[in-house]
Scaffold this active site. Structure first.
Site, short mmCIF file in Angstrom:
data_model
loop_
_atom_site.label_atom_id
_atom_site.label_comp_id
_atom_site.label_asym_id
_atom_site.label_seq_id
_atom_site.Cartn_x
_atom_site.Cartn_y
_atom_site.Cartn_z
N ARG A 42 -2.73 -16.60 -20.51
CA ARG A 42 -2.09 -16.64 -19.33
C ARG A 42 -2.60 -17.83 -18.43
O ARG A 42 -4.03 -18.13 -18.46
CB ARG A 42 -2.46 -15.29 -18.74
CG ARG A 42 -1.70 -15.05 -17.26
CD ARG A 42 -2.05 -13.49 -16.74
NE ARG A 42 -3.55 -13.53 -16.45
CZ ARG A 42 -3.89 -12.33 -15.77
NH1 ARG A 42 -3.11 -11.21 -15.62
NH2 ARG A 42 -5.10 -12.11 -15.54
N GLY A 98 0.80 -1.20 0.04
CA GLY A 98 -0.04 0.20 -0.06
C GLY A 98 0.92 1.24 0.09
O GLY A 98 2.13 1.24 0.01
N PHE A 120 -3.70 -11.61 -23.53
CA PHE A 120 -3.26 -12.87 -23.39
C PHE A 120 -4.38 -14.01 -23.67
O PHE A 120 -5.16 -14.30 -23.06
CB PHE A 120 -3.19 -13.00 -21.94
CG PHE A 120 -1.93 -12.12 -21.20
CD1 PHE A 120 -0.85 -11.99 -21.89
CD2 PHE A 120 -2.19 -11.73 -20.04
CE1 PHE A 120 0.17 -11.14 -21.40
CE2 PHE A 120 -1.39 -10.90 -19.32
CZ PHE A 120 -0.07 -10.61 -20.23
N TYR A 161 -4.91 -18.35 -5.70
CA TYR A 161 -5.57 -17.24 -5.00
C TYR A 161 -7.11 -17.55 -4.73
O TYR A 161 -7.46 -17.46 -3.62
CB TYR A 161 -5.45 -16.22 -6.06
CG TYR A 161 -6.13 -14.97 -5.83
CD1 TYR A 161 -5.88 -14.05 -4.79
CD2 TYR A 161 -7.31 -14.78 -6.71
CE1 TYR A 161 -6.59 -13.18 -4.57
CE2 TYR A 161 -8.12 -13.60 -6.42
CZ TYR A 161 -7.98 -12.82 -5.54
OH TYR A 161 -8.90 -11.68 -5.08
N LYS A 165 -8.81 -17.69 -0.84
CA LYS A 165 -10.18 -16.94 -0.44
C LYS A 165 -11.30 -17.71 -0.22
O LYS A 165 -11.82 -17.37 0.84
CB LYS A 165 -10.77 -16.21 -1.86
CG LYS A 165 -9.46 -15.01 -1.96
CD LYS A 165 -9.68 -13.62 -1.17
CE LYS A 165 -8.93 -12.65 -1.36
NZ LYS A 165 -8.98 -11.66 -0.53
N PHE A 171 -16.13 -9.04 -8.43
CA PHE A 171 -15.45 -9.20 -9.85
C PHE A 171 -14.46 -8.37 -10.24
O PHE A 171 -13.77 -8.21 -9.17
CB PHE A 171 -16.65 -9.29 -10.82
CG PHE A 171 -17.60 -10.64 -10.65
CD1 PHE A 171 -18.32 -10.80 -9.38
CD2 PHE A 171 -17.74 -11.25 -11.72
CE1 PHE A 171 -18.87 -12.13 -9.21
CE2 PHE A 171 -18.43 -12.66 -11.57
CZ PHE A 171 -18.94 -13.13 -10.24
N ASN A 172 -14.17 -7.78 -11.35
CA ASN A 172 -13.13 -7.06 -11.42
C ASN A 172 -13.24 -5.62 -11.06
O ASN A 172 -13.66 -4.71 -11.75
CB ASN A 172 -12.50 -7.01 -12.91
CG ASN A 172 -12.08 -8.48 -13.38
OD1 ASN A 172 -12.88 -9.28 -13.01
ND2 ASN A 172 -10.80 -8.56 -13.92
N THR A 205 -13.84 -13.10 -3.59
CA THR A 205 -13.38 -13.00 -5.22
C THR A 205 -14.23 -13.61 -5.97
O THR A 205 -14.79 -15.02 -5.75
CB THR A 205 -12.03 -13.07 -5.34
OG1 THR A 205 -11.86 -13.36 -6.80
CG2 THR A 205 -11.56 -14.49 -4.95
N ASP A 265 1.49 -5.15 11.11
CA ASP A 265 0.81 -6.46 10.35
C ASP A 265 0.12 -7.20 10.68
O ASP A 265 -0.03 -7.62 12.11
CB ASP A 265 2.29 -7.33 10.28
CG ASP A 265 2.19 -8.22 9.36
OD1 ASP A 265 3.11 -8.40 8.32
OD2 ASP A 265 1.30 -9.27 9.33
N1 UFG Z 1 -5.23 -9.41 -19.52
C1 UFG Z 1 -4.47 -9.11 -20.99
N2 UFG Z 1 -3.37 -8.47 -20.75
C2 UFG Z 1 -2.72 -8.07 -19.77
C3 UFG Z 1 -3.51 -8.43 -18.45
C4 UFG Z 1 -4.77 -8.84 -18.58
O1 UFG Z 1 -4.76 -9.71 -21.87
O2 UFG Z 1 -1.66 -7.40 -19.90
C5 UFG Z 1 -6.41 -10.24 -19.36
C6 UFG Z 1 -6.36 -11.25 -18.40
O3 UFG Z 1 -5.67 -12.31 -19.16
C7 UFG Z 1 -7.86 -11.36 -18.35
C8 UFG Z 1 -8.33 -9.94 -18.19
O4 UFG Z 1 -7.20 -9.10 -18.92
O5 UFG Z 1 -8.42 -12.05 -19.29
C9 UFG Z 1 -8.36 -9.29 -16.77
O6 UFG Z 1 -6.97 -9.48 -16.07
P1 UFG Z 1 -6.64 -8.76 -14.65
O7 UFG Z 1 -5.28 -9.44 -14.57
O8 UFG Z 1 -6.90 -7.47 -14.85
O9 UFG Z 1 -7.90 -9.33 -13.74
P2 UFG Z 1 -8.36 -10.70 -13.55
O10 UFG Z 1 -9.54 -11.03 -14.17
O11 UFG Z 1 -7.22 -11.87 -13.68
O12 UFG Z 1 -8.53 -10.89 -11.75
C10 UFG Z 1 -9.07 -9.87 -11.37
C11 UFG Z 1 -8.35 -9.53 -9.86
C12 UFG Z 1 -8.44 -10.97 -9.13
C13 UFG Z 1 -9.91 -11.29 -8.84
C14 UFG Z 1 -10.46 -11.50 -10.15
C15 UFG Z 1 -12.11 -11.54 -10.23
O13 UFG Z 1 -7.12 -9.52 -10.01
O14 UFG Z 1 -8.08 -10.55 -7.88
O15 UFG Z 1 -10.49 -10.13 -11.16
O16 UFG Z 1 -12.76 -11.73 -11.48
F1 UFG Z 1 -10.10 -12.36 -8.24
#
Ligand code: UFG
Length: 327
Positions: A280, A36, A207, A140, A144, A168-169, A116, A50
């Site tokens: 990914r 943070g 990805f 992850y 949770k 969600f996101n 999550t 902590d």
């Molecule tokens: N992505 C890309 N390129 C990048 C980064 C991400 O294509 O450079 C894609 C990922 O593969 C995914 C989407 O964009 O399909 C969203 O990726 P994020 O990493 O932004 O988010 P996530 O969906 O992986 O995960 C997020 C949070 C988690 C949570 C999840 C719940 O990081 O903590 O949403 O949906 F659990």
């Protein structure tokens, strides 16, 4: 109410701290500053510590007469959790167990937990309702879900009253674009695309383009940070009468990675290079929420149902703070 905001200097915690203060509560930020930023919560009462330190956490809970704990201090990167599961179990499960023990010793029983969508794994039906099978596909999500189970059993034996909020996101910036995402290193889609638009990175990588979705890229449900935080306040209030609550928090509408990129291009007026790469590991093709339970039971409404204003708020934060928070 006096609320300990564990992880309050992080992205979601700092927005929650601001909202609690605006609504007349007394947030006390508890953060070890491993991720943070002190500058994200300039006006808040701040305790550097902590939540895995039992004695210090008990002391802090007692010192500030804390009545409820909101817990945002988790590790959140899916890819990192696949590579280093033990770190995730240590931080997200073991230390949360310690925090709950500290609450018991200090006589605090209200707990709002950041869960999550990743607890559902690779669901087969959409949008996702809370009763679907929990089958996380990465450490992850599993950590949770482990905490949610711990909370369930603690609530059954009347040791805790809890709300698990399955995000969600989370995205966008709160407090008029002043509190945004500043993860180091950054791994989240919207800030990474914005970095490309600002010329801070050469390109944005997609990805995976062979997913079973309309345009082949992953679909996510993007929810504005302030809408997310609003639900925490409603859940906290409902814990006066209830012992066990769990809700999906999303807009119910999915956007593909390509759609998010196009939105950033529109909002920023910038063009940049998009590179298509492999999938990914650990990414489900689609995650969209059915949040009707939260709407119905909490009276939750969202102010940002569409992606474009969410991206506008993020764009403001990043262009006003090109190097992130000052610390
Ligand atoms: N992505 C890309 N390129 C990048 C980064 C991400 O294509 O450079 C894609 C990922 O593969 C995914 C989407 O964009 O399909 C969203 O990726 P994020 O990493 O932004 O988010 P996530 O969906 O992986 O995960 C997020 C949070 C988690 C949570 C999840 C719940 O990081 O903590 O949403 O949906 F659990």
């Amino acid at each position: 109410m006096k609320v300990l905001v564990c992880g309050g200097a992080g992205y979601i915690g700092s927005n929650m701290t601001a909202l609690l203060a605006r609504e007349g509560h007394e947030p006390i930020v508890f953060d070890n500053l491993s991720k943070g930023h002190r500058a994200a919560v300039p006006e808040a009462e701040f305790v550097q510590g902590d939540f895995g330190d039992l004695d210090f956490t008990v002391e802090t809970l007692k010192k500030y007469d804390i009545e409820a704990v909101m817990h945002f201090a988790a590790f959140i990167e899916v890819g990192e959790s696949v590579a280093e599961p033990l770190r995730y179990y240590e931080n997200n499960v073991s230390k949360t167990r310690t925090l709950l023990e500290a609450m018991g010793k200090a006589g605090v029983d209200k707990f709002v937990f950041s869960s999550t969508a990743a607890v559902y794994g690779m669901p087969e039906t959409f949008p996702i309702t809370e009763d679907l099978v929990k089958a996380p596909i990465n450490p992850y999500g599993e950590t949770k879900w482990a905490v949610e189970r711990m909370l369930h059993f603690l609530s059954e034996s009347e040791q805790v009253r809890y709300a698990a909020l399955r995000y969600f996101n989370a995205c966008g910036a709160g407090s008029n674009g002043t509190r945004g995402e500043d993860h180091r290193p950054e791994s989240h889609l919207i800030p990474l695309i914005i970095q490309a638009a600002m010329g801070k990175r050469d390109n944005i990588k997609i990805f995976g383009t062979d997913y079973p979705t309309d345009d082949g890229t992953c679909v996510r449900d993007y929810i504005h940070i302030e809408d997310l935080c609003k639900a925490h306040l409603l859940a906290l209030k409902k814990l006066d009468a209830e012992r066990e609550l769990y809700y999906n928090l999303g807009n119910g509408k999915g956007y593909s990675v390509r759609q998010v990129i196009d939105t950033v291009k529109r909002v920023s007026g910038k063009d940049f290079t998009v590179v298509e790469t492999d999938r990914r590991p650990g990414d489900p093709p689609v995650l969209t929420a059915d949040a009707s339970k939260a709407h119905k039971e909490l009276g939750w409404t969202t102010d940002f149902p569409e992606l474009e204003p969410i991206v506008e708020s993020a764009w403001k934060f990043h262009t006003d703070n090109p190097n992130g928070y000052a610390d």
